[in-house]
Design an enzyme around this catalytic site. Structure first.
Site, PDB file in Angstrom:
ATOM      1  N   SER A  51       0.829  -1.216   0.000  1.00  0.00           N
ATOM      2  CA  SER A  51       0.000   0.000   0.000  1.00  0.00           C
ATOM      3  C   SER A  51       0.863   1.266   0.000  1.00  0.00           C
ATOM      4  CB  SER A  51      -0.906  -0.022   1.239  1.00  0.00           C
ATOM      5  OG  SER A  51      -1.273   1.282   1.597  1.00  0.00           O
TER       6      SER A  51
HETATM    7  N1  LIG Z   1      -6.305   8.502   2.209  1.00  0.00           N
HETATM    8  C1  LIG Z   1      -5.980   7.226   2.790  1.00  0.00           C
HETATM    9  C2  LIG Z   1      -6.073   6.151   1.730  1.00  0.00           C
HETATM   10  C3  LIG Z   1      -5.833   4.788   2.325  1.00  0.00           C
HETATM   11  C4  LIG Z   1      -6.230   3.700   1.354  1.00  0.00           C
HETATM   12  O1  LIG Z   1      -7.105   3.895   0.499  1.00  0.00           O
HETATM   13  N2  LIG Z   1      -5.611   2.511   1.520  1.00  0.00           N
HETATM   14  C5  LIG Z   1      -5.959   1.404   0.679  1.00  0.00           C
HETATM   15  C6  LIG Z   1      -4.723   0.580   0.355  1.00  0.00           C
HETATM   16  S1  LIG Z   1      -3.616   1.498  -0.653  1.00  0.00           S
HETATM   17  C7  LIG Z   1      -6.936   0.510   1.427  1.00  0.00           C
HETATM   18  O2  LIG Z   1      -6.724   0.228   2.577  1.00  0.00           O
HETATM   19  N3  LIG Z   1      -8.002   0.069   0.761  1.00  0.00           N
HETATM   20  C8  LIG Z   1      -8.951  -0.832   1.309  1.00  0.00           C
HETATM   21  C9  LIG Z   1     -10.355  -0.321   1.226  1.00  0.00           C
HETATM   22  O3  LIG Z   1     -10.562   0.848   0.819  1.00  0.00           O
HETATM   23  O4  LIG Z   1     -11.259  -1.083   1.567  1.00  0.00           O
HETATM   24  C10 LIG Z   1      -4.588   7.274   3.422  1.00  0.00           C
HETATM   25  O5  LIG Z   1      -3.777   8.102   2.989  1.00  0.00           O
HETATM   26  O6  LIG Z   1      -4.330   6.539   4.369  1.00  0.00           O
END
Ligand SMILES: N[C@@H](CCC(=O)N[C@@H](CS)C(=O)NCC(=O)O)C(=O)O
Length: 217
Positions: free
Chosen positions: A11
């Site tokens: 990630s």
């Molecule tokens: N704006 C957030 C974005 C975090 C994010 O979208 N992480 C993704 C992985 S890159 C995630 O966990 N996705 C799982 C989901 O949305 O269910 C940050 O900067 O922490």
């Protein structure tokens, strides 16, 4: 007691936080969250973070989702007023501005391509999404023409955050050096940081290659 960081090395936002922990020598326990096996949708994780994203930081009674909020917190607690997030209102405003730019603008363009791939097995990529990334490169190039780094002439946490996003975007749309020379030289400066080599290089490559394969199918 060490802080806990829930993460996944693939990630990009999690990697920004992992690099900050390395830079600031934060006493930290890393906990992997297996997104593929939907660990982030389990009740215990949702209780901690209803947004079900990684990274999440837990420091005693403080629970933070969002890498940008976490980067600021780590800088304030462990950063010793260093150049990555100096204790100066005007400088911080410029850094925060570019953290928000990464979160709302750059990372959105990455997520538009990668979420369907990772979350629902989509393949290929629409031209519109590629065009949006190209527009974002133009804006990033303009910022980096004005100053060496995103928030001035020093590397800050805003660069670290945006760097991890760009490390993914460049596998979707290569960054043409004749059009975007400033972005490419900025990437090189970041790639050469010891914390980037240690915490970002390998997982960024794996993440990029996975996306590249998916969009070529
Ligand atoms: N704006 C957030 C974005 C975090 C994010 O979208 N992480 C993704 C992985 S890159 C995630 O966990 N996705 C799982 C989901 O949305 O269910 C940050 O900067 O922490």
């Amino acid at each position: 007691m060490p802080v806990k960081v829930y993460k996944l090395d693939l990630s990009p936002p999690a990697r920004a936080v992992i690099m900050a922990c390395d830079i600031y020598k934060v006493p930290v326990e890393f906990i992997d969250v297996d997104l593929m096996n939907k660990e982030h949708l389990k009740p215990a994780y949702l209780k901690m973070n209803p947004l079900h994203t990684v990274p999440v930081l837990v420091d005693d009674d403080v629970i933070l989702h969002d890498s940008h909020a976490i980067l600021i917190y780590l800088s304030e607690v462990y950063g010793n007023n260093g150049t990555l997030y100096p204790n100066n209102v005007k400088q911080r405003a410029l850094i925060n501005q570019k953290l928000f730019f990464n979160n709302s603008y750059l990372f959105t363009r990455l997520g538009n391509v990668t979420y369907p791939i990772f979350m629902s097995g989509a393949r290929g990529v629409d031209q519109k999404k590629l065009d949006d990334i190209n527009v974002a490169y133009g804006i990033l190039e303009e910022f980096l023409t004005r100053t060496t780094f995103l928030a001035g002439d020093n590397l800050t946490i805003a660069d670290i955050a945006a760097f991890t996003t760009v490390c993914g975007l460049m596998y979707i749309l290569p960054i043409d050096n004749s059009r975007y020379p400033k972005i490419n030289s900025w990437i090189k400066k970041l790639e050469n940081q010891p914390y980037a080599k240690k915490c970002n290089e390998q997982p960024a490559k794996m993440y990029g290659q996975f996306i590249q394969k998916a969009i070529q199918q």
